[in-house]
Design a protein around this motif. Structure first.
Motif, short mmCIF file in Angstrom:
data_model
loop_
_atom_site.label_atom_id
_atom_site.label_comp_id
_atom_site.label_asym_id
_atom_site.label_seq_id
_atom_site.Cartn_x
_atom_site.Cartn_y
_atom_site.Cartn_z
N ARG A 194 2.07 14.19 -3.64
CA ARG A 194 1.61 14.84 -4.88
C ARG A 194 2.77 15.09 -5.83
N GLN A 238 -2.64 12.49 2.59
CA GLN A 238 -2.28 13.37 1.49
C GLN A 238 -1.16 14.30 1.95
N SER A 295 0.82 -1.22 0.00
CA SER A 295 0.00 0.00 0.00
C SER A 295 0.85 1.27 0.00
N THR A 301 -2.72 4.98 -9.20
CA THR A 301 -3.99 4.46 -8.71
C THR A 301 -3.97 4.16 -7.21
N LYS A 302 -2.80 4.22 -6.58
CA LYS A 302 -2.72 4.01 -5.14
C LYS A 302 -3.36 5.19 -4.42
N GLU A 303 -4.11 4.88 -3.41
CA GLU A 303 -4.73 5.93 -2.58
C GLU A 303 -3.85 6.13 -1.35
N PRO A 304 -3.18 7.30 -1.26
CA PRO A 304 -2.32 7.52 -0.10
C PRO A 304 -3.12 7.59 1.20
N LYS A 305 -2.54 7.05 2.26
CA LYS A 305 -3.20 7.10 3.56
C LYS A 305 -3.32 8.54 4.05
#
Length: 82
Positions: A73, A68, A32, A62-66
């Motif tokens: 970015r 932001q 992750s 496509t990875k959703e960072p835990k």
């Protein structure tokens, strides 16, 4: 983190097979986490492996960072530009 550091050290010495092994191990340990995928994508760009770079860049994007953050970015922007 250990495999990321080991991979970056191998990358400095241009031992690319070892670099890939380290970064892949880092992605297996923490799938992750975005950073090892980012390092792997940059490795593929550096070694001219365009198709692998594209596939890995898609994973990064496509990875959703835990959490932001500016750093995340920036890494995602870099992957898009490469």
């Amino acid at each position: 983190m250990l495999y990321n550091v080991m991979g970056k050290n191998c990358q400095t010495m241009k031992q690319y097979a070892d670099v890939e092994t380290c970064f892949l191990e880092a992605t297996n340990i923490a799938p992750s986490h975005i950073y090892p995928w980012y390092l792997l994508a940059n490795l593929y760009v550096e070694t001219g492996e365009t198709e692998k770079a594209r596939k890995t860049a898609r994973i990064v994007l496509t990875k959703e960072p835990k959490v932001q953050s500016t750093a995340i970015r920036e890494k995602m922007k870099e992957v898009i530009q490469d």
